[in-house]
Design a protein around this motif. Structure first.
Motif, PDB file in Angstrom:
ATOM      1  N   GLY A  16       0.800  -1.217   0.000  1.00 39.05           N
ATOM      2  CA  GLY A  16       0.000   0.000   0.000  1.00 39.05           C
ATOM      3  C   GLY A  16       0.832   1.266   0.000  1.00 39.05           C
ATOM      4  O   GLY A  16       0.368   2.325  -0.418  1.00 39.05           O
ATOM      5  N   SER A  17       2.081   1.158   0.457  1.00 38.95           N
ATOM      6  CA  SER A  17       2.966   2.314   0.575  1.00 38.95           C
ATOM      7  C   SER A  17       4.403   1.806   0.572  1.00 38.95           C
ATOM      8  O   SER A  17       4.664   0.664   0.987  1.00 38.95           O
ATOM      9  N   SER A  43      -2.226   1.592  -3.789  1.00 37.07           N
ATOM     10  CA  SER A  43      -2.988   1.739  -2.551  1.00 37.07           C
ATOM     11  C   SER A  43      -4.479   1.574  -2.818  1.00 37.07           C
ATOM     12  O   SER A  43      -4.996   2.097  -3.821  1.00 37.07           O
ATOM     13  N   HIS A  47      -6.651   3.026  -1.268  1.00 38.95           N
ATOM     14  CA  HIS A  47      -7.290   4.320  -1.025  1.00 38.95           C
ATOM     15  C   HIS A  47      -6.717   5.433  -1.896  1.00 38.95           C
ATOM     16  O   HIS A  47      -7.448   6.283  -2.378  1.00 38.95           O
ATOM     17  N   ARG A  48      -5.380   5.414  -2.084  1.00 37.06           N
ATOM     18  CA  ARG A  48      -4.748   6.529  -2.806  1.00 37.06           C
ATOM     19  C   ARG A  48      -4.726   6.284  -4.317  1.00 37.06           C
ATOM     20  O   ARG A  48      -4.723   7.238  -5.093  1.00 37.06           O
ATOM     21  N   ALA A 107      -0.285  -4.285   3.714  1.00 34.56           N
ATOM     22  CA  ALA A 107      -0.778  -2.944   4.035  1.00 34.56           C
ATOM     23  C   ALA A 107      -0.964  -2.813   5.541  1.00 34.56           C
ATOM     24  O   ALA A 107      -1.200  -3.803   6.238  1.00 34.56           O
ATOM     25  N   LEU A 114      -6.243  -3.209   1.286  1.00 32.34           N
ATOM     26  CA  LEU A 114      -5.646  -3.561  -0.002  1.00 32.34           C
ATOM     27  C   LEU A 114      -5.910  -5.009  -0.400  1.00 32.34           C
ATOM     28  O   LEU A 114      -6.315  -5.282  -1.537  1.00 32.34           O
TER      29      LEU A 114
END
Ligand code: RP5
Length: 162
Positions: A9-10, A37, A39-40, A64, A70
Motif C-alpha cells: 500500500g505504501s 494503494s 485508497h490513494r 498494508a 488492499l
C-alpha cells in the motif's frame, strides 16, 4: 511457472515486502512488485487485480497497514488466491490492519498471515503454485528439511551454551 504478484500500500511497507521477495528469490519463483494503494490509487489497484490472471500470475500478496483494505480490494477483483500481510504501525501497532485484513465478508476470501508475516506469505504463495508444480514442491520439502536441521543443530549446542 506462474508469477507471484506482490502489492504494497505504501513504500513504508517495503521492509515487510522485502522478506517475501527474499523468500521467493530463494525458491526461484518469478514475481512482480508494485505500490498500489486501495485508497490513494484505487483504479490502479483494481486494474492490476482484474488483469492478473491473464498476465500470468498464480497468486497475489498484499501488504498494508492501518485501515488495511488492499488485500480485500484486490480479492474483490480477481478469483486468484490473495494472501494478506497486515503490517505493524500506527496508533494500534497493527491490530487495526490485522482485523481489516482478516475480517473479510463471506464470498471474498483473503488468506491472512501474521503481522509483518512476509516470509509465510511467500511460502503460502509458493505452496499454492506447488499444487501443480512437482519441482517446486520438492524445493519446498528441501527447505523444510534444511530448517529442521538448523533447529536440531541449535538443540545439539544449547546445553554447552548455558
Ligand atoms: C497503509 O497505510 C500503507 O499500507 C501503510 O502501511 C500505511 C501508512 O502509509 P504511509 O503513510 O507510510 O504511506 O495504507
Amino acid at each position: 511457472m506462474k508469477k507471484i504478484g506482490i502489492v504494497m500500500g505504501s513504500d513504508s511497507d517495503l521492509p515487510v515486502v522485502q522478506k517475501a521477495v527474499d523468500t521467493l528469490k530463494a525458491l526461484d519463483i518469478p514475481y512482480e512488485v508494485h505500490i498500489y494503494s486501495a485508497h490513494r490509487t484505487p483504479e490502479e489497484a483494481s486494474r492490476f487485480a482484474r488483469s492478473a490472471r491473464e498476465e500470468g500470475f498464480g497468486a497475489l500478496i498484499a501488504a498494508a497497514g492501518m485501515a488495511a483494505h488492499l488485500a480485500g480490494a484486490l480479492a474483490a477483483n480477481t478469483t486468484l488466491p490473495v494472501i494478506g500481510i497486515p503490517c505493524k504501525g500506527g496508533a494500534m501497532d497493527g491490530l487495526d490492519a490485522l482485523l481489516s485484513t482478516v475480517q473479510m465478508p463471506s464470498g471474498i476470501p483473503v488468506a491472512t498471515v501474521a503481522l509483518n508475516g512476509g516470509v509465510n506469505a511467500a511460502l503460502l504463495a509458493a505452496q499454492i503454485l506447488a499444487v501443480e508444480d512437482g519441482t517446486l514442491a520438492k524445493r519446498l520439502e528441501a527447505k523444510r528439511q534444511t530448517d529442521a536441521r538448523t533447529v536440531l543443530e541449535k538443540d545439539a549446542n544449547i546445553a554447552s551454551a548455558l
